[in-house]
Design a protein around this motif. Structure first.
Motif, PDB file in Angstrom:
ATOM      1  N   THR A 116     -13.034  11.533  43.264  1.00 31.82           N
ATOM      2  CA  THR A 116     -11.703  11.516  42.654  1.00 31.82           C
ATOM      3  C   THR A 116     -10.633  11.741  43.714  1.00 31.82           C
ATOM      4  OG1 THR A 116     -12.587  12.356  40.579  1.00 31.82           O
ATOM      5  CG2 THR A 116     -10.222  12.567  40.911  1.00 31.82           C
ATOM      6  N   ALA A 117      -9.632  10.897  43.714  1.00 26.40           N
ATOM      7  CA  ALA A 117      -8.544  10.987  44.693  1.00 26.40           C
ATOM      8  C   ALA A 117      -7.433  11.874  44.159  1.00 26.40           C
ATOM      9  CB  ALA A 117      -8.006   9.599  45.005  1.00 26.40           C
ATOM     10  N   ASP A 118      -7.013  12.837  44.978  1.00 29.27           N
ATOM     11  CA  ASP A 118      -5.857  13.653  44.616  1.00 29.27           C
ATOM     12  C   ASP A 118      -4.568  12.853  44.791  1.00 29.27           C
ATOM     13  OD1 ASP A 118      -7.047  16.530  44.263  1.00 29.27           O
ATOM     14  OD2 ASP A 118      -7.975  15.716  46.071  1.00 29.27           O
ATOM     15  N   VAL A 119      -4.556  11.997  45.811  1.00 28.83           N
ATOM     16  CA  VAL A 119      -3.418  11.093  46.024  1.00 28.83           C
ATOM     17  C   VAL A 119      -3.972   9.674  46.183  1.00 28.83           C
ATOM     18  CG1 VAL A 119      -1.417  10.505  47.446  1.00 28.83           C
ATOM     19  CG2 VAL A 119      -2.078  12.912  47.157  1.00 28.83           C
ATOM     20  N   LYS A 128      -2.473  -1.936  56.682  1.00 26.77           N
ATOM     21  CA  LYS A 128      -1.565  -2.109  57.830  1.00 26.77           C
ATOM     22  C   LYS A 128      -0.162  -1.615  57.480  1.00 26.77           C
ATOM     23  CE  LYS A 128      -0.369  -5.721  61.228  1.00 26.77           C
ATOM     24  NZ  LYS A 128      -1.331  -5.415  62.308  1.00 26.77           N
ATOM     25  N   GLU A 129       0.307  -1.969  56.281  1.00 26.64           N
ATOM     26  CA  GLU A 129       1.632  -1.530  55.847  1.00 26.64           C
ATOM     27  C   GLU A 129       1.640  -0.048  55.499  1.00 26.64           C
ATOM     28  OE1 GLU A 129       3.695  -3.879  52.980  1.00 26.64           O
ATOM     29  OE2 GLU A 129       2.794  -5.766  53.636  1.00 26.64           O
ATOM     30  N   VAL A 130       0.582   0.404  54.841  1.00 32.49           N
ATOM     31  CA  VAL A 130       0.513   1.812  54.444  1.00 32.49           C
ATOM     32  C   VAL A 130       0.552   2.726  55.662  1.00 32.49           C
ATOM     33  CG1 VAL A 130      -0.949   3.582  53.394  1.00 32.49           C
ATOM     34  CG2 VAL A 130      -0.674   1.370  52.261  1.00 32.49           C
ATOM     35  N   LEU A 131      -0.173   2.366  56.720  1.00 36.68           N
ATOM     36  CA  LEU A 131      -0.214   3.211  57.914  1.00 36.68           C
ATOM     37  C   LEU A 131       1.165   3.357  58.550  1.00 36.68           C
ATOM     38  CD1 LEU A 131      -3.555   1.997  59.531  1.00 36.68           C
ATOM     39  CD2 LEU A 131      -3.085   4.280  58.616  1.00 36.68           C
ATOM     40  N   ALA A 154     -12.488  19.802  50.051  1.00 32.49           N
ATOM     41  CA  ALA A 154     -11.474  18.868  50.554  1.00 32.49           C
ATOM     42  C   ALA A 154     -10.675  18.217  49.434  1.00 32.49           C
ATOM     43  CB  ALA A 154     -12.142  17.784  51.401  1.00 32.49           C
ATOM     44  N   GLN A 155      -9.373  18.144  49.656  1.00 32.68           N
ATOM     45  CA  GLN A 155      -8.556  17.244  48.846  1.00 32.68           C
ATOM     46  C   GLN A 155      -8.696  15.849  49.442  1.00 32.68           C
ATOM     47  OE1 GLN A 155      -4.775  19.715  49.052  1.00 32.68           O
ATOM     48  NE2 GLN A 155      -4.730  19.106  46.898  1.00 32.68           N
ATOM     49  N   VAL A 156      -8.407  14.844  48.627  1.00 33.54           N
ATOM     50  CA  VAL A 156      -8.640  13.471  49.068  1.00 33.54           C
ATOM     51  C   VAL A 156      -7.395  12.615  48.888  1.00 33.54           C
ATOM     52  CG1 VAL A 156      -9.927  11.334  48.615  1.00 33.54           C
ATOM     53  CG2 VAL A 156     -11.125  13.530  48.642  1.00 33.54           C
ATOM     54  N   VAL A 157      -6.992  11.978  49.974  1.00 34.97           N
ATOM     55  CA  VAL A 157      -6.015  10.889  49.929  1.00 34.97           C
ATOM     56  C   VAL A 157      -6.819   9.603  50.121  1.00 34.97           C
ATOM     57  CG1 VAL A 157      -4.046   9.783  51.056  1.00 34.97           C
ATOM     58  CG2 VAL A 157      -4.140  12.281  50.862  1.00 34.97           C
ATOM     59  N   HIS A 158      -6.784   8.713  49.158  1.00 35.68           N
ATOM     60  CA  HIS A 158      -7.598   7.500  49.238  1.00 35.68           C
ATOM     61  C   HIS A 158      -6.695   6.273  49.282  1.00 35.68           C
ATOM     62  CE1 HIS A 158     -11.574   5.401  47.809  1.00 35.68           C
ATOM     63  NE2 HIS A 158     -11.029   4.830  48.876  1.00 35.68           N
ATOM     64  N   VAL A 159      -6.727   5.562  50.416  1.00 38.14           N
ATOM     65  CA  VAL A 159      -5.933   4.346  50.593  1.00 38.14           C
ATOM     66  C   VAL A 159      -6.867   3.140  50.544  1.00 38.14           C
ATOM     67  CG1 VAL A 159      -4.324   3.098  52.074  1.00 38.14           C
ATOM     68  CG2 VAL A 159      -4.343   5.613  52.091  1.00 38.14           C
ATOM     69  N   ASP A 160      -6.590   2.202  49.652  1.00 36.69           N
ATOM     70  CA  ASP A 160      -7.410   0.987  49.566  1.00 36.69           C
ATOM     71  C   ASP A 160      -6.608  -0.103  48.898  1.00 36.69           C
ATOM     72  OD1 ASP A 160      -9.716  -0.902  48.858  1.00 36.69           O
ATOM     73  OD2 ASP A 160     -10.801   0.751  49.792  1.00 36.69           O
ATOM     74  N   ILE A 161      -6.857  -1.337  49.286  1.00 42.29           N
ATOM     75  CA  ILE A 161      -6.155  -2.453  48.663  1.00 42.29           C
ATOM     76  C   ILE A 161      -6.772  -2.819  47.321  1.00 42.29           C
ATOM     77  CG2 ILE A 161      -7.508  -4.347  49.675  1.00 42.29           C
ATOM     78  CD1 ILE A 161      -4.664  -5.691  50.186  1.00 42.29           C
ATOM     79  N   ASP A 162      -8.012  -2.361  47.095  1.00 44.66           N
ATOM     80  CA  ASP A 162      -8.710  -2.637  45.846  1.00 44.66           C
ATOM     81  C   ASP A 162      -8.623  -1.412  44.943  1.00 44.66           C
ATOM     82  OD1 ASP A 162     -10.347  -3.346  43.793  1.00 44.66           O
ATOM     83  OD2 ASP A 162     -12.147  -3.669  44.994  1.00 44.66           O
ATOM     84  N   PRO A 163      -7.840  -1.476  43.869  1.00 45.85           N
ATOM     85  CA  PRO A 163      -7.692  -0.293  43.007  1.00 45.85           C
ATOM     86  C   PRO A 163      -9.002   0.145  42.364  1.00 45.85           C
ATOM     87  CG  PRO A 163      -6.664  -2.237  42.004  1.00 45.85           C
ATOM     88  CD  PRO A 163      -7.007  -2.605  43.404  1.00 45.85           C
ATOM     89  N   ALA A 164      -9.973  -0.771  42.260  1.00 45.05           N
ATOM     90  CA  ALA A 164     -11.257  -0.416  41.647  1.00 45.05           C
ATOM     91  C   ALA A 164     -12.047   0.561  42.503  1.00 45.05           C
ATOM     92  CB  ALA A 164     -12.081  -1.679  41.402  1.00 45.05           C
ATOM     93  N   ALA A 167       2.625  -0.098  49.085  1.00 44.31           N
ATOM     94  CA  ALA A 167       2.252   1.126  48.371  1.00 44.31           C
ATOM     95  C   ALA A 167       3.473   1.802  47.758  1.00 44.31           C
ATOM     96  CB  ALA A 167       1.553   2.084  49.326  1.00 44.31           C
ATOM     97  N   HIS A 168       3.207   2.647  46.761  1.00 45.68           N
ATOM     98  CA  HIS A 168       4.269   3.387  46.090  1.00 45.68           C
ATOM     99  C   HIS A 168       4.790   4.483  47.013  1.00 45.68           C
ATOM    100  CE1 HIS A 168       6.401   5.704  43.049  1.00 45.68           C
ATOM    101  NE2 HIS A 168       6.209   4.712  42.193  1.00 45.68           N
ATOM    102  N   GLY A 169       6.104   4.555  47.142  1.00 50.22           N
ATOM    103  CA  GLY A 169       6.731   5.493  48.071  1.00 50.22           C
ATOM    104  C   GLY A 169       6.410   6.952  47.798  1.00 50.22           C
ATOM    105  N   LYS A 170       6.339   7.334  46.510  1.00 48.91           N
ATOM    106  CA  LYS A 170       6.063   8.737  46.184  1.00 48.91           C
ATOM    107  C   LYS A 170       4.646   9.137  46.591  1.00 48.91           C
ATOM    108  CE  LYS A 170       9.355   9.439  42.401  1.00 48.91           C
ATOM    109  NZ  LYS A 170       9.520   9.801  40.969  1.00 48.91           N
ATOM    110  N   GLN A 171       3.713   8.200  46.500  1.00 50.76           N
ATOM    111  CA  GLN A 171       2.348   8.498  46.913  1.00 50.76           C
ATOM    112  C   GLN A 171       2.272   8.684  48.429  1.00 50.76           C
ATOM    113  OE1 GLN A 171       1.760   9.173  43.849  1.00 50.76           O
ATOM    114  NE2 GLN A 171      -0.338   8.420  43.899  1.00 50.76           N
ATOM    115  N   ILE A 172       3.025   7.874  49.151  1.00 50.64           N
ATOM    116  CA  ILE A 172       3.082   8.016  50.612  1.00 50.64           C
ATOM    117  C   ILE A 172       3.635   9.388  50.991  1.00 50.64           C
ATOM    118  CG2 ILE A 172       4.200   7.161  52.706  1.00 50.64           C
ATOM    119  CD1 ILE A 172       2.125   5.226  51.838  1.00 50.64           C
ATOM    120  N   GLN A 173       4.692   9.796  50.314  1.00 52.03           N
ATOM    121  CA  GLN A 173       5.290  11.097  50.603  1.00 52.03           C
ATOM    122  C   GLN A 173       4.322  12.231  50.306  1.00 52.03           C
ATOM    123  OE1 GLN A 173       8.190  11.664  52.040  1.00 52.03           O
ATOM    124  NE2 GLN A 173       8.764   9.503  52.144  1.00 52.03           N
TER     125      GLN A 173
END
Length: 400
Positions: free
Chosen positions: A332-335, A342-345, A315-325, A208-214
């Motif tokens: 709509t995801a705010d982040v 596994k890596e993102v966590l 609620a704001q939304v952080v959406h983590v998924d391996i499928d960008p679709a 994942a992109h580091g800025k999104q993680i932050q």
């Protein structure tokens, strides 16, 4: 010749490489499965796939489980994949044999199950003539597979099967179909392994992109009413241990969808149960009342959200998924974070701890509200008074 004079380089004879063994396409199918580490396949023989069954029955490494209906082969292969973590394999003949796999293929597609279906097809010279038991299974399954291959020559077989396993098991897992004509199974060709796998455009993102993680970590550290909304991607990514570490670091409530049951212990004090129309009251209201939803491998299914426009309005939304679709498809995801869960966590846990050190979080009021819901709406059932057994009691006793 003096000792100081340069010596001419002696040309070495070219290394001898053993010629590729020649075998039938049917043998190439079984040999490919062998080399890919397959030990179990589920299938039902028929005319267009029959050539594969001779070498399959002779093979010492691949066990064939005979079913009574091709749909059973597909669902059994799904269950095998889910339980073992390997790619499930189902085999069927052409026409009705192949179409009987469609329900299982669609199920695997929706549930992200790694599945390879190998089907026989009529002779390539007969395709398009409405030959006996001919069906365009590649066209039929195109909307419900990650990819479908039509193989018309024996030379293509190793590459197609290797590519099918690569696609099925990487990125967001899913079903892949390999349809092989009968003349390709019967013809002979050199068996080349490993084959060259050329999949232009197929580049699953895992890091994942580091800025999104932050950004996600900052939201978690500053939220008042967060919820970790855990979906089936946590199971597919084998990320249960990493999920538990992050959950305990944040202290946030956790809800697990039907596809994520078992990813987080039911007995854990932070677990509120399953959300949605079949879920618990605390889990449903936690999502609805939250100010931050961290979606981990979930897709905001309608069984969870109900009417999407009314779901968790604050609620704001952080959406983590391996499928960008999947990201922002329904909510709509705010982040947005694309990557292997596994890596993102792991990255999110480290980033959260750093953010929390600067601005310590406090979810005390949130947990007071949620624990009140737990007391008001506990799980349970009313014992029967007529001497008959309630279904809940039967399931409880089986569990015990």
């Amino acid at each position: 010749m003096s000792i100081d004079s340069p010596t001419a380089a002696v040309p070495r004879p070219p290394a001898r490489t053993a010629p590729a063994p020649v075998m039938s396409g049917a043998q190439a199918v079984v040999r490919s499965l062998d080399l890919l580490g397959v030990t179990d396949v589920f299938g039902l023989p028929g005319g267009a796939i029959m050539p594969v069954y001779d070498p399959l029955m002779d093979d010492e490494h691949v066990r064939h489980i005979l079913v009574r209906h091709e749909q059973g082969a597909g669902h059994a292969a799904e269950g095998y994949a889910a339980a073992s973590g390997k790619v499930g394999v189902a085999i069927a003949t052409s026409g009705p044999g192949a179409t009987n796999l469609v329900t299982a293929i669609a199920d695997a597609y929706m549930d992200s199950v790694p599945l390879v279906c190998i089907t026989g097809q009529v002779f390539s010279t007969l395709m398009g003539t409405d030959a006996f038991q001919e069906a365009d299974i590649v066209g039929i399954t195109m909307p419900i597979t990650k990819h479908s291959f039509l193989v018309k020559t024996a030379e293509e077989i190793p590459g197609a099967i290797a590519a099918a396993f690569e696609i099925a098991s990487t990125g967001r897992p899913g079903p892949v179909l390999v349809d092989i004509t009968k003349d390709a199974q019967q013809a002979e060709a050199p068996f080349v392994w490993p084959p060259k796998i050329d999949l232009p455009g197929y580049r699953p993102v895992t890091k994942a992109h580091g800025k999104q993680i932050q950004a996600a970590a900052q939201l978690l550290a500053t939220a008042q009413k967060p919820v970790l909304y855990v979906g089936g991607g946590s199971i597919r990514a084998n990320a249960s241990a990493e999920l538990k570490v992050l959950a305990e670091a944040t202290g946030a409530p956790v809800v697990t969808t039907l596809m994520a049951r078992g990813a987080f212990p039911d007995s854990h004090e932070q677990h509120l149960g399953m959300p949605g129309m079949h879920g618990t009251v605390p889990a449903v209201l936690a999502l609805q009342e939250s100010d931050l939803i961290v979606s981990l491998g979930a897709r905001f299914d309608d069984r969870v959200t109900g009417k999407a426009s009314l779901f968790a309005p604050n609620a704001q939304v952080v959406h983590v998924d391996i499928d960008p679709a999947e990201i922002s498809k329904i909510r709509t995801a705010d982040v947005p974070i694309v990557g292997d869960l596994k890596e993102v966590l792991v990255d999110l846990d480290a980033a959260f701890r750093a953010a929390d050190a600067e601005h310590p979080h406090d979810y005390t009021e949130w947990w007071t509200y949620l624990n009140g819901l737990r007391e008001e709406f506990p799980l349970g059932y009313t014992p029967t008074s007529d001497g008959l057994l309630s279904p809940q009691y039967v399931i409880q006793r089986i569990g015990e």
